[in-house]
Design an enzyme around this catalytic site. Sequence first.
Site, PDB file in Angstrom:
ATOM      1  N   ASP A  12       0.924  -1.220  -0.001  1.00 44.21           N
ATOM      2  CA  ASP A  12      -0.160  -0.055   0.109  1.00 44.21           C
ATOM      3  C   ASP A  12       1.112   1.236  -0.065  1.00 44.21           C
ATOM      4  O   ASP A  12       2.018   1.231   0.225  1.00 44.21           O
ATOM      5  CB  ASP A  12      -0.870  -0.057   1.212  1.00 44.21           C
ATOM      6  CG  ASP A  12      -1.796   1.105   1.357  1.00 44.21           C
ATOM      7  OD1 ASP A  12      -2.389   1.844   0.434  1.00 44.21           O
ATOM      8  OD2 ASP A  12      -1.931   1.834   2.444  1.00 44.21           O
ATOM      9  N   SER A  13       0.379   2.471  -0.087  1.00 45.21           N
ATOM     10  CA  SER A  13       1.214   3.615  -0.184  1.00 45.21           C
ATOM     11  C   SER A  13       1.439   3.699   1.346  1.00 45.21           C
ATOM     12  O   SER A  13       2.394   4.462   1.589  1.00 45.21           O
ATOM     13  CB  SER A  13       0.287   4.840  -0.436  1.00 45.21           C
ATOM     14  OG  SER A  13      -0.888   5.101   0.567  1.00 45.21           O
ATOM     15  N   TYR A  44      -0.608   8.441  -2.083  1.00 42.91           N
ATOM     16  CA  TYR A  44      -0.861   8.329  -3.352  1.00 42.91           C
ATOM     17  C   TYR A  44      -1.970   9.079  -4.159  1.00 42.91           C
ATOM     18  O   TYR A  44      -2.041   9.583  -5.086  1.00 42.91           O
ATOM     19  CB  TYR A  44      -0.899   6.861  -3.699  1.00 42.91           C
ATOM     20  CG  TYR A  44       0.125   6.007  -3.889  1.00 42.91           C
ATOM     21  CD1 TYR A  44       1.395   6.414  -3.262  1.00 42.91           C
ATOM     22  CD2 TYR A  44      -0.139   4.615  -4.197  1.00 42.91           C
ATOM     23  CE1 TYR A  44       2.310   5.469  -3.465  1.00 42.91           C
ATOM     24  CE2 TYR A  44       0.851   3.725  -3.990  1.00 42.91           C
ATOM     25  CZ  TYR A  44       2.162   4.192  -3.835  1.00 42.91           C
ATOM     26  OH  TYR A  44       3.131   3.178  -3.756  1.00 42.91           O
ATOM     27  N   GLY A  45      -3.146   9.599  -3.050  1.00 48.44           N
ATOM     28  CA  GLY A  45      -4.598  10.011  -3.590  1.00 48.44           C
ATOM     29  C   GLY A  45      -4.357  11.236  -4.478  1.00 48.44           C
ATOM     30  O   GLY A  45      -5.025  11.284  -5.535  1.00 48.44           O
ATOM     31  N   CYS A  75      -4.573  -1.377  -1.884  1.00 48.32           N
ATOM     32  CA  CYS A  75      -4.631   0.110  -2.222  1.00 48.32           C
ATOM     33  C   CYS A  75      -5.650   0.362  -3.380  1.00 48.32           C
ATOM     34  O   CYS A  75      -5.161  -0.094  -4.427  1.00 48.32           O
ATOM     35  CB  CYS A  75      -3.257   0.749  -2.474  1.00 48.32           C
ATOM     36  SG  CYS A  75      -3.310   2.583  -2.666  1.00 48.32           S
ATOM     37  N   ASN A  76      -6.747   1.142  -3.092  1.00 49.79           N
ATOM     38  CA  ASN A  76      -7.507   1.135  -4.031  1.00 49.79           C
ATOM     39  C   ASN A  76      -6.958   2.297  -5.095  1.00 49.79           C
ATOM     40  O   ASN A  76      -7.171   2.034  -6.319  1.00 49.79           O
ATOM     41  CB  ASN A  76      -8.736   2.137  -3.575  1.00 49.79           C
ATOM     42  CG  ASN A  76      -9.617   1.052  -2.821  1.00 49.79           C
ATOM     43  OD1 ASN A  76     -10.586   0.765  -3.217  1.00 49.79           O
ATOM     44  ND2 ASN A  76      -9.220   1.030  -1.463  1.00 49.79           N
ATOM     45  N   THR A  77      -6.181   3.212  -4.910  1.00 47.75           N
ATOM     46  CA  THR A  77      -5.588   4.098  -5.571  1.00 47.75           C
ATOM     47  C   THR A  77      -4.727   3.434  -6.617  1.00 47.75           C
ATOM     48  O   THR A  77      -4.684   3.850  -7.901  1.00 47.75           O
ATOM     49  CB  THR A  77      -4.897   5.369  -4.973  1.00 47.75           C
ATOM     50  OG1 THR A  77      -5.725   5.734  -3.803  1.00 47.75           O
ATOM     51  CG2 THR A  77      -4.824   6.528  -5.721  1.00 47.75           C
ATOM     52  N   GLU A 153      -1.689   8.176   8.616  1.00 44.96           N
ATOM     53  CA  GLU A 153      -0.154   7.795   8.690  1.00 44.96           C
ATOM     54  C   GLU A 153       0.379   8.188   9.876  1.00 44.96           C
ATOM     55  O   GLU A 153       1.414   7.839  10.213  1.00 44.96           O
ATOM     56  CB  GLU A 153       0.554   8.556   7.357  1.00 44.96           C
ATOM     57  CG  GLU A 153       0.141   7.714   6.037  1.00 44.96           C
ATOM     58  CD  GLU A 153       0.731   6.443   5.991  1.00 44.96           C
ATOM     59  OE1 GLU A 153       2.017   6.308   6.070  1.00 44.96           O
ATOM     60  OE2 GLU A 153       0.055   5.369   5.753  1.00 44.96           O
ATOM     61  N   CYS A 185     -11.028   3.430   0.537  1.00 50.12           N
ATOM     62  CA  CYS A 185      -9.524   3.753   0.706  1.00 50.12           C
ATOM     63  C   CYS A 185      -9.131   2.643   1.821  1.00 50.12           C
ATOM     64  O   CYS A 185      -9.761   2.632   2.868  1.00 50.12           O
ATOM     65  CB  CYS A 185      -9.151   5.068   0.975  1.00 50.12           C
ATOM     66  SG  CYS A 185      -7.517   5.441   1.790  1.00 50.12           S
ATOM     67  N   THR A 186      -8.058   2.148   1.614  1.00 52.06           N
ATOM     68  CA  THR A 186      -7.708   0.850   2.970  1.00 52.06           C
ATOM     69  C   THR A 186      -7.345   1.416   3.982  1.00 52.06           C
ATOM     70  O   THR A 186      -7.388   0.790   5.110  1.00 52.06           O
ATOM     71  CB  THR A 186      -6.895   0.130   2.232  1.00 52.06           C
ATOM     72  OG1 THR A 186      -5.632   0.702   2.090  1.00 52.06           O
ATOM     73  CG2 THR A 186      -7.140  -0.858   1.020  1.00 52.06           C
ATOM     74  N   HIS A 187      -6.898   2.868   4.142  1.00 52.37           N
ATOM     75  CA  HIS A 187      -6.643   3.576   5.381  1.00 52.37           C
ATOM     76  C   HIS A 187      -7.930   3.473   6.203  1.00 52.37           C
ATOM     77  O   HIS A 187      -7.888   3.741   7.431  1.00 52.37           O
ATOM     78  CB  HIS A 187      -6.084   4.840   4.995  1.00 52.37           C
ATOM     79  CG  HIS A 187      -4.480   4.779   4.801  1.00 52.37           C
ATOM     80  ND1 HIS A 187      -4.199   4.509   3.516  1.00 52.37           N
ATOM     81  CD2 HIS A 187      -3.456   5.292   5.509  1.00 52.37           C
ATOM     82  CE1 HIS A 187      -2.814   4.597   3.374  1.00 52.37           C
ATOM     83  NE2 HIS A 187      -2.312   4.845   4.595  1.00 52.37           N
TER      84      HIS A 187
HETATM   85  N1  DGL Z   1      -4.754   3.166   1.150  1.00 56.53           N
HETATM   86  C1  DGL Z   1      -4.878   4.030  -0.215  1.00 56.53           C
HETATM   87  C2  DGL Z   1      -5.976   3.614  -1.035  1.00 56.53           C
HETATM   88  O1  DGL Z   1      -6.698   2.454  -0.726  1.00 56.53           O
HETATM   89  C3  DGL Z   1      -4.194   5.115  -0.709  1.00 56.53           C
HETATM   90  C4  DGL Z   1      -4.219   6.333   0.351  1.00 56.53           C
HETATM   91  C5  DGL Z   1      -3.290   7.452  -0.444  1.00 56.53           C
HETATM   92  O2  DGL Z   1      -1.997   6.985  -0.363  1.00 56.53           O
HETATM   93  O3  DGL Z   1      -3.564   8.441  -0.846  1.00 56.53           O
HETATM   94  O4  DGL Z   1      -6.474   4.152  -1.880  1.00 56.53           O
END
Ligand code: DGL
Length: 263
Positions: A12-13, A44-45, A75-77, A153, A185-187
Amino acid sequence: MSGSPQPIGVFDSGVGGLTVLAHIRAALPGADLLYLADSGHAPYGDKSAEFIAARTRAIADFLVARDAAALVVACNTATAAAIAELRVRHAVPIVGMEPAVKPAAEATKSGVIGVLATSGTLESDKFAELVRRFGSQARVIVQPCPGLVERIEAGDLAGPETRALLEGFVAPLLAQGADTLVLGCTHYPFLAPLLRELAGEAVSLIETGEAVARQLLRRLAETDFSCGASGGTARFYTSGDPRRLEALLPRLWGAAAPVEPIG
Ligand code: DGL
């Protein structure tokens, strides 16, 4: 069959993919897991799809070089930006994330769902396709959440800044009648307790970590992958500060572990 068991590579990011890693651990208690947090390049977003694709290539190469039997893009992004390219690049099974628009559209009673995700995910062709396929069953309201990943984070899951930010994102969705919120988003599952408090018990929160772990099992069953019934290891890498991730792991992963830096 090879001698030593092959690990599963997950990335993931940053720390968000740990929410997926927990479901993978529950589904495969005996598997050896490699987790890479690209925290040196998070979030990453709001980065370009080209930048994310380049990071994703480098990380996938790193994990495959460590003999990963499968990759999970937690990570979805990154999935939206790069999974098609990764599947051409590597022969191992590759499982990615996708905001749960379909289950949410099936579950909503009010006919309105809210999707919380990064701008990168919400602006992607993959997401547009998802809404085209399943959005006719419900009104889909999208909500980008700039700044939220940075709070997570930093390990701030419920402080005043995180609360104010999340409230600002969720209130408009509730005001428009959303009864189902997609954590795209996985966060964000780390914020589920706060979100539950802000949105109330009547609102459903939908995340995809468990479904992704099930999909990983299905894909592994098509290969000769094997692992024990328990006792799998977990090894952590980061492109950010290893000490920062080490400090977060007890809370976000439930156990302390050493973290190795990558270049
Ligand atoms: N955890 C990430 C996702 O699922 C990325 C979040 C990010 O880095 O902006 O999209």
